[in-house]
Design a protein around this motif. Structure first.
Motif, mmCIF file in Angstrom:
data_model
loop_
_atom_site.group_PDB
_atom_site.id
_atom_site.type_symbol
_atom_site.label_atom_id
_atom_site.label_comp_id
_atom_site.label_asym_id
_atom_site.label_seq_id
_atom_site.Cartn_x
_atom_site.Cartn_y
_atom_site.Cartn_z
ATOM 1 N N GLU A 152 0.840 -1.203 0.000
ATOM 2 C CA GLU A 152 0.000 0.000 0.000
ATOM 3 C C GLU A 152 0.873 1.251 0.000
ATOM 4 O OE1 GLU A 152 -2.856 0.343 3.205
ATOM 5 O OE2 GLU A 152 -3.815 2.035 2.199
ATOM 6 N N SER A 153 1.919 1.265 0.836
ATOM 7 C CA SER A 153 2.693 2.511 0.892
ATOM 8 C C SER A 153 3.509 2.705 -0.386
ATOM 9 C CB SER A 153 3.522 2.625 2.173
ATOM 10 O OG SER A 153 4.517 1.663 2.170
ATOM 11 N N ALA A 154 3.971 1.591 -0.991
ATOM 12 C CA ALA A 154 4.696 1.734 -2.271
ATOM 13 C C ALA A 154 3.760 2.328 -3.336
ATOM 14 C CB ALA A 154 5.225 0.380 -2.723
ATOM 15 N N ILE A 155 2.549 1.791 -3.426
ATOM 16 C CA ILE A 155 1.612 2.257 -4.462
ATOM 17 C C ILE A 155 1.214 3.711 -4.200
ATOM 18 C CG2 ILE A 155 -0.655 1.902 -5.534
ATOM 19 C CD1 ILE A 155 -0.309 -1.130 -4.752
ATOM 20 N N ARG A 156 0.892 3.997 -2.933
ATOM 21 C CA ARG A 156 0.525 5.380 -2.612
ATOM 22 C C ARG A 156 1.685 6.337 -2.831
ATOM 23 N NH1 ARG A 156 -4.475 5.246 -1.115
ATOM 24 N NH2 ARG A 156 -5.272 3.676 0.340
ATOM 25 N N GLY A 157 2.911 5.811 -2.710
ATOM 26 C CA GLY A 157 4.094 6.644 -2.929
ATOM 27 C C GLY A 157 4.430 6.833 -4.399
ATOM 28 N N GLY A 158 3.639 6.222 -5.289
ATOM 29 C CA GLY A 158 3.833 6.468 -6.721
ATOM 30 C C GLY A 158 4.442 5.310 -7.481
ATOM 31 N N GLU A 159 4.739 4.193 -6.807
ATOM 32 C CA GLU A 159 5.306 3.039 -7.521
ATOM 33 C C GLU A 159 4.291 2.517 -8.540
ATOM 34 O OE1 GLU A 159 7.500 1.058 -9.161
ATOM 35 O OE2 GLU A 159 8.597 1.306 -7.258
ATOM 36 N N GLN A 160 4.740 2.374 -9.792
ATOM 37 C CA GLN A 160 3.822 1.894 -10.829
ATOM 38 C C GLN A 160 4.257 0.556 -11.425
ATOM 39 O OE1 GLN A 160 3.430 5.893 -13.017
ATOM 40 N NE2 GLN A 160 1.443 4.888 -13.291
ATOM 41 N N ASP A 161 5.412 0.057 -10.951
ATOM 42 C CA ASP A 161 5.905 -1.218 -11.449
ATOM 43 C C ASP A 161 5.397 -2.319 -10.507
ATOM 44 O OD1 ASP A 161 7.326 -3.478 -12.038
ATOM 45 O OD2 ASP A 161 9.254 -2.460 -12.287
ATOM 46 N N ALA A 162 4.478 -3.136 -11.001
ATOM 47 C CA ALA A 162 3.858 -4.156 -10.136
ATOM 48 C C ALA A 162 4.903 -5.124 -9.588
ATOM 49 C CB ALA A 162 2.794 -4.914 -10.913
ATOM 50 N N ASN A 163 5.940 -5.406 -10.397
ATOM 51 C CA ASN A 163 6.961 -6.347 -9.914
ATOM 52 C C ASN A 163 7.673 -5.831 -8.680
ATOM 53 O OD1 ASN A 163 6.675 -8.455 -11.707
ATOM 54 N ND2 ASN A 163 7.795 -7.326 -13.304
ATOM 55 N N ARG A 164 7.869 -4.514 -8.650
ATOM 56 C CA ARG A 164 8.547 -3.952 -7.469
ATOM 57 C C ARG A 164 7.643 -4.001 -6.240
ATOM 58 N NH1 ARG A 164 11.996 1.287 -8.934
ATOM 59 N NH2 ARG A 164 11.880 0.904 -11.135
ATOM 60 N N VAL A 165 6.343 -3.827 -6.467
ATOM 61 C CA VAL A 165 5.393 -3.943 -5.345
ATOM 62 C C VAL A 165 5.416 -5.387 -4.818
ATOM 63 C CG1 VAL A 165 2.989 -3.726 -4.643
ATOM 64 C CG2 VAL A 165 3.957 -2.098 -6.279
ATOM 65 N N VAL A 166 5.420 -6.335 -5.746
ATOM 66 C CA VAL A 166 5.472 -7.753 -5.350
ATOM 67 C C VAL A 166 6.755 -8.039 -4.577
ATOM 68 C CG1 VAL A 166 5.706 -10.108 -6.252
ATOM 69 C CG2 VAL A 166 3.959 -8.567 -7.196
ATOM 70 N N ARG A 167 7.865 -7.467 -5.047
ATOM 71 C CA ARG A 167 9.145 -7.701 -4.354
ATOM 72 C C ARG A 167 9.089 -7.153 -2.925
ATOM 73 N NH1 ARG A 167 13.240 -5.388 -7.821
ATOM 74 N NH2 ARG A 167 12.052 -6.421 -9.463
ATOM 75 N N ALA A 168 8.469 -5.980 -2.770
ATOM 76 C CA ALA A 168 8.358 -5.390 -1.427
ATOM 77 C C ALA A 168 7.527 -6.305 -0.514
ATOM 78 C CB ALA A 168 7.709 -4.011 -1.519
ATOM 79 N N MET A 169 6.476 -6.904 -1.074
ATOM 80 C CA MET A 169 5.650 -7.815 -0.260
ATOM 81 C C MET A 169 6.450 -9.063 0.112
ATOM 82 S SD MET A 169 1.727 -7.622 -1.612
ATOM 83 C CE MET A 169 1.907 -7.973 -3.351
#
Ligand code: AMP
Length: 311
Positions: A217-234
């Motif tokens: 959530e914080s990555a997406i709200r912070g402007g991350e648009q690369d889904a792979n990076r969101v997955v990596r953070a999880m």
């Protein structure tokens, strides 16, 4: 509060409520009720004149080797909680009442199924073959038995909710679907009947699911648009639990459940995880709207404004 066991009793009750011009709200559950379930009852009480809670451990949504036999059952305890909450009726049918054309009480194999195609190719559906077909079939039967005007489902089971909304839309059910927010334990773990299976060590580590979706959530709200990076953070957050076996960590479109590579501005997405601790499978998710303007865009826009103001 009455406990009704047969479809015909249940239908007569709903007909009697409707005859007085009042509405019926339904909350389908599998019992072993916790605070999450009870919050759904409150929502139903706010949306309808009479509330029916169904308690049915539905055999057709459990795969072979899953926990159908072990699933916790406590009708008396559940009834006490529901009575105290102000629920009007409990509908607790036996398996052969819901699946009347079967002679196998725990593993019915009905000929009539309700299915929403494609929505079950991702997330939990990818790993629990036939699960959502069992859910859509039993919810259809519960709708026919309880005749609700409104039915409440939890965001905790986000894929189930999206599939049921699609089912209601496509099959023209005259039922309003209300979604309820996820209720959590004080340390963030989403309440679930299956949490009772966890030993102390696994229970402590299970908070990583919430950590993971918060990271997303914080990555997406912070402007991350690369889904792979969101997955990596999880996945990084889940790695902090030595006993966790990750089944999936994924980001999908919240409405269609299709996988996303790039998160579009304004898009509603679901970041979701499923994790095993021992034999216990836990899920969690967060629904986020991708911000229309990223925080970095906002910062540069601010500095441009500040720059032009100074000029
Ligand atoms: P179940 O008994 O697991 O089939 O769940 C019955 C309903 O309760 C479903 O709509 C679930 O999504 C919902 N539910 C389960 N856990 C929670 C929770 N922690 N918060 C909100 N709703 C929940």
């Amino acid at each position: 509060m009455d406990i009704l066991r047969t479809v015909s009793e249940m239908q007569s009750y709903a007909d009697a409520v409707h005859a007085t011009g009042k509405t019926v709200g339904l909350v389908p559950t599998m019992g072993a009720l916790h605070g999450g379930h009870l919050s759904l009852m409150d929502l139903a009480l706010n949306h309808a004149d009479r509330v029916v809670a169904s308690i049915f451990v539905n055999p057709t949504q459990f795969g072979p080797g899953e926990d159908f036999e072990e699933y916790p059952r406590d009708l008396e305890g559940d009834a006490d909680k529901l009575r105290e909450r102000g629920v009007d009726v409990v509908f607790a049918p036996a398996a052969d009442e819901m699946y009347p054309h079967n002679d196998h009480p725990t593993r019915p194999a009905p000929l009539a199924w309700v299915e929403v195609e494609e929505f079950d190719n991702v997330l939990c559906g990818k790993y629990r073959e036939g699960h959502f077909r069992g859910v859509t079939t039993v919810v259809t039967k519960l709708f026919n038995a309880c005749k609700p005007d409104v039915a409440v489902f939890g965001q905790k089971d986000a894929q189930q909710l999206a599939i049921l909304k699609r089912m209601v839309d496509e099959l023209l059910f005259d039922v309003e679907i209300v979604s309820a927010p996820i209720i959590r334990e004080p340390d963030g773990l989403a309440m679930s009947s299956r949490n009772a299976y966890l030993n102390e060590r696994h229970r402590e580590q299970a908070t990583v699911l919430y950590d993971a979706i918060q990271e997303a959530e914080s990555a997406i709200r912070g402007g991350e648009q690369d889904a792979n990076r969101v997955v990596r953070a999880m996945r990084d957050a889940l790695d902090n639990a030595p006993d966790a076996r990750v089944q999936y960590a994924d980001v999908v479109n919240a409405g269609t459940l299709t996988s996303v590579e790039t998160l579009d501005r304004g898009e509603d997405v679901l970041a979701a995880v499923a994790v095993y601790f021992g034999d216990t499978r836990l899920i969690d998710n967060v629904h986020v709207r991708v911000p229309a303007v990223s925080s970095t865009d906002a910062v540069s826009a601010d500095s441009e404004r500040a720059g032009s103001a100074g000029a």
